[in-house]
Scaffold this motif. Sequence first.
Motif, PDB file in Angstrom:
ATOM      1  N   LEU A 104      -5.316   5.545  -2.922  1.00 28.86           N
ATOM      2  CA  LEU A 104      -5.722   4.697  -4.052  1.00 28.86           C
ATOM      3  C   LEU A 104      -7.208   4.889  -4.355  1.00 28.86           C
ATOM      4  N   HIS A 128       7.510   0.796  -5.946  1.00 31.70           N
ATOM      5  CA  HIS A 128       7.035   2.040  -6.579  1.00 31.70           C
ATOM      6  C   HIS A 128       7.750   2.255  -7.913  1.00 31.70           C
ATOM      7  N   ILE A 149       2.129   2.127  -3.452  1.00 33.10           N
ATOM      8  CA  ILE A 149       1.099   2.711  -4.330  1.00 33.10           C
ATOM      9  C   ILE A 149       0.967   4.204  -4.076  1.00 33.10           C
ATOM     10  N   PRO A 195       0.815  -1.227   0.000  1.00 32.15           N
ATOM     11  CA  PRO A 195       0.000   0.000   0.000  1.00 32.15           C
ATOM     12  C   PRO A 195       0.842   1.268   0.000  1.00 32.15           C
ATOM     13  N   PHE A 228       1.838   7.357  -6.715  1.00 30.18           N
ATOM     14  CA  PHE A 228       0.959   8.458  -7.098  1.00 30.18           C
ATOM     15  C   PHE A 228       1.595   9.823  -6.790  1.00 30.18           C
ATOM     16  N   ILE A 237      -6.189  -1.347   1.789  1.00 32.67           N
ATOM     17  CA  ILE A 237      -6.561  -0.454   0.682  1.00 32.67           C
ATOM     18  C   ILE A 237      -6.410   0.986   1.187  1.00 32.67           C
ATOM     19  N   GLN A 238      -5.405   1.675   0.693  1.00 32.70           N
ATOM     20  CA  GLN A 238      -5.089   3.011   1.182  1.00 32.70           C
ATOM     21  C   GLN A 238      -6.040   4.073   0.615  1.00 32.70           C
TER      22      GLN A 238
END
Length: 530
Positions: free
Chosen positions: A205, A340, A18, A15, A22, A201-202
């Motif tokens: 995201l 990443h 991700i 997580p 971003f 689930i962050q």
Amino acid sequence: MHSSNPFKNFKKDIPASIVVFFVALPLCLGIALASGAPPFAGLISGIIGGIVVGALSGSQLGVSGPAAGLAAIVATAITDLGSFEIFLVAVVVGGAIQVVFGLLKLGIIGYYFPSSVIKGMLTGIGIIIFLKQIPHFFGLDNDPEGDMDYFQVDGETTFSEILSIGEYISPGATLIGVIALAILLLWSNVLSGKSKIFEVIQGPLVAVAVGIIYYVFTSDLSYWNISNEHLVNVPIPENFDSFVGQFRFPDFSHIGNVDVLITAFTIALVASLETLLSVEATDKLDPLKRVSPTNKELIAQGTGNMVSGFIGGLPITQVIVRSSANIQSGGKTKMSTILHGFLLLGSVIIIPALMNKIPLSVLAAILLIVGYKLAKPSVFKEMWTAGWRQFTPFVVTVLLLQINFLLGVGVGLAIGIVITLFQSYQNSHFLHATESDETGEHKVIMILAEEVTFFNKATILKELDSLPRNTYLELDVTNTNYLDYDVIEILDDFREKARNREINILLISELGMEENPESFSEFFKLRSKK
């Protein structure tokens, strides 16, 4: 003890990777634009910084990639050297110089930056991130992401850009930015403690997914849609050949060019300094308080820069924006950094079209949170409570960092050194005086510090010259490991004055006591031999 096994903490690292992805994606593209380089060059350096440097580095939480602090140097160098291919030679050579720095163990320099300056750097960068994201949050994207200087690439300043938001505000970008910010706050402050699913689930995201959905469903609306200039802009190759064609290679026929070598050394020096500062800052943010090997880091960064330069990428450093995002998202090992890098690679090869549906205002919302966490008001209160000696270099670093990274750190460091010298000036000795006895003789005890340098000359000379006539001076050097020759000369000069002023001196050391020594210099020579 916590294990640094890269596969042990996958549930945390995936997580976090991700979120870092971003954060890194627009920064890689924006820094390339701010540097006057091809956008793909920024993505290359982000990929190499994640995969190559991440694998070689000893830093568990540090994330590397193109650095905003080098953008001005890169832009000037590309223009002055005449082509991007010649500039790439300087990147490769600069990387080799960094490897040499690491082999010479110059990474120790990073440990000499005061804590107040490091905290000032973190707080100052947090403020910059926060202020720079405000225009993007409202859909004003004239200045590229990654431009961290006060005087911006688009001709505005940090504050003039904010003040002009009203003229360029995008309703669609603003609305989805507010929604994304609400999701992030709800996720971190409420939902993350409700169930493990909200930890896996962050929030970022989910915010990005909602942003893409919003863009797709509002594309036909004239008022609430989001135009292309407010979206991520990843280069989309038409086929494999056009993808390969994005890579640029150094023109080594110019490797002997003096200007290329000067640029290479400049890149190596500035990139190494920024990396060492970021390593120190990242270690301070690390909840486990692990210490990164700085010499190994310089070798990893140098290797990364050589690889990046060979295939058309920008110079790489460890960067605090991505590193702090990694820590705040729960990253535990270097695997989050490496992952990443692979996510950046996958986004370029597999799903560039999907990436280009992400609103920049959503990514701005993520960075607003990152910036705030770095520059919480409680940090200012903490440093103020620590006293003026800590607060002064801290606040100077914070303020000047808004203009230029190296200016802020350099002046903050200089002030920290001056304060340290002032403390050394004050703490050269301990003085205790007793009242006059019946004979009218004053007794004064002077205990010298463990280390007495030439910086302490003035204060010791002042104390000795202020002693009244008919004083009995006990000079205790028992705990003094180093006494500068300049101070010994002062003591020898004072011995002559003492005779005329009827001042008796008792020298106390681990060798015993000596009344009115004939020569301090001879005594300390004898002492050093023993």
